[in-house]
Design an enzyme around this catalytic site. Sequence first.
Site, mmCIF file in Angstrom:
data_model
loop_
_atom_site.group_PDB
_atom_site.id
_atom_site.type_symbol
_atom_site.label_atom_id
_atom_site.label_comp_id
_atom_site.label_asym_id
_atom_site.label_seq_id
_atom_site.Cartn_x
_atom_site.Cartn_y
_atom_site.Cartn_z
ATOM 1 N N HIS A 129 1.914 -8.788 -2.326
ATOM 2 C CA HIS A 129 3.285 -9.535 -2.320
ATOM 3 C C HIS A 129 3.558 -10.137 -1.007
ATOM 4 O O HIS A 129 3.166 -9.289 0.119
ATOM 5 C CB HIS A 129 4.371 -8.504 -2.546
ATOM 6 C CG HIS A 129 5.569 -9.020 -3.105
ATOM 7 N ND1 HIS A 129 5.919 -9.554 -4.359
ATOM 8 C CD2 HIS A 129 6.829 -9.347 -2.394
ATOM 9 C CE1 HIS A 129 7.166 -9.958 -4.541
ATOM 10 N NE2 HIS A 129 7.737 -9.725 -3.105
ATOM 11 N N SER A 156 9.565 -13.780 -5.334
ATOM 12 C CA SER A 156 10.239 -12.482 -5.332
ATOM 13 C C SER A 156 11.636 -12.459 -6.145
ATOM 14 O O SER A 156 11.691 -12.981 -7.287
ATOM 15 C CB SER A 156 10.296 -12.088 -3.931
ATOM 16 O OG SER A 156 10.315 -10.698 -3.896
ATOM 17 N N ASP A 195 0.472 -6.192 -6.096
ATOM 18 C CA ASP A 195 1.460 -6.291 -6.165
ATOM 19 C C ASP A 195 2.400 -5.167 -7.075
ATOM 20 O O ASP A 195 1.856 -5.265 -8.370
ATOM 21 C CB ASP A 195 2.170 -7.773 -6.497
ATOM 22 C CG ASP A 195 3.548 -8.038 -6.240
ATOM 23 O OD1 ASP A 195 4.297 -7.384 -6.186
ATOM 24 O OD2 ASP A 195 3.833 -9.366 -6.099
#
Length: 321
Positions: free
Chosen positions: A286, A161, A256
Site C-alpha cells: 500500500h 485508499s 496490501d
Amino acid sequence: MVNLQVLAAGLRRVRALGMPEALPVGDWQGRRSTGDAMSLTLAADLPIPPEVTIASISMLGEGGHRIPARLYRVRGADARACVVYVHGGGMIMGTLDGYDSRCARYAALARVPVIAIDYRLAPENPFPAGLDDVVDAIRWVHSHADELGIDARLIAIAGDSAGAGIAAGAVLRLRDEGGPALACQLLVYPMLDDRTTAPEKPSRLMTWTADDNATGWGCLLGPAAGGPDVSPYAAPARATDLTGLPPTFIESCTLDLFLQEDEEFATRLAAAGADVEYHVRKGVPHGYELLAPRSRVTERAWRERSEFLIRHLGVSAASIR
C-alpha cells in the site's frame, strides 16, 4: 514475490524519518501526526510539473459549510473533462498539501483539470460527514461546469485508499439519488470493507495493518464498525446492488491488506455489468508509489491510470507523455 527495488528504497526513506513501527489500536492522533508528516516528506520527492498551476477554491456544502478544495490545471490544455480527487488517509488523516504533487501529476499526464477535496475527517466528523462533502463537491462541480469551462457529462472521480473507498460510496449514493452521473471512477487500492480481517500470515512489509484499519473504521463508524448495520455508502463492499455504475479502474497490491476485498469488489462489479479494468501490482505494499516514485512499477501504474482517464474522458491519447 517482493519488488526489492521498491521496498529497499521505501524502507530506507521511512526509517530516515524516525517513524514508529507500530501504534496501538485506537491511537488516531499518533497515526495522523506521523502519517501526515511522512506523506509530506515523501511527496517532496515528486516534483510538481512546471506546466501545472494550483489554485485554492471553496465550495458550499448542502449544510451551508465551506468545503476547501484545490484546482490543478495544465497551462494551454483545452480538455473539457474534469477529475474530482479524494485523498487517502484511513478516514482519519490526509491533507491537500500532501497530495499536491500527485494531483498535479494526474492533471499533467491526463491533460485534464483535477479538483482535490479537503473533506472532513473522523473521528471529529464521523460518517457521513466526509462522504457528504464529496457528494456535495461533485454536485457543485456539476452545477458550476460552465464557470469551470468543463462539460458536465465528463466528470470523473478518483481516489486512493480511504479516498477511493469514499469515492466508491459517493458513486453508489449518486446512483441511488438520481445523479449526477459520472463518466468513470478510478480507485487505487480502495478501503472498502469495515469488517477488518487480518491475513493468517500478514507480511511484515505491510504499510497499512489490521490495527491501522480497525482504528480508521472505528473512528468513522464507532461501535457499529464490523456489525450488521453499516451503510454500503460507508463501506461499499457491503453493497448488494452494483448495477448501473460507471466504467471503473481498480488497482490493488499483493502486499496490501485490501487485496482480497478489492479483488472481490472488482469481480462483483464486472458480474453486475460494469466495465471494469483491474490491475494487481505484484510485490509491493500500500502506498508504494510514494516509497519508490521512480521505480518501473510506479511509472507503469501512473501510465495505466492516466490512460484509463484519457479513454473515458475523451482526451486525446497523444497527451500521454
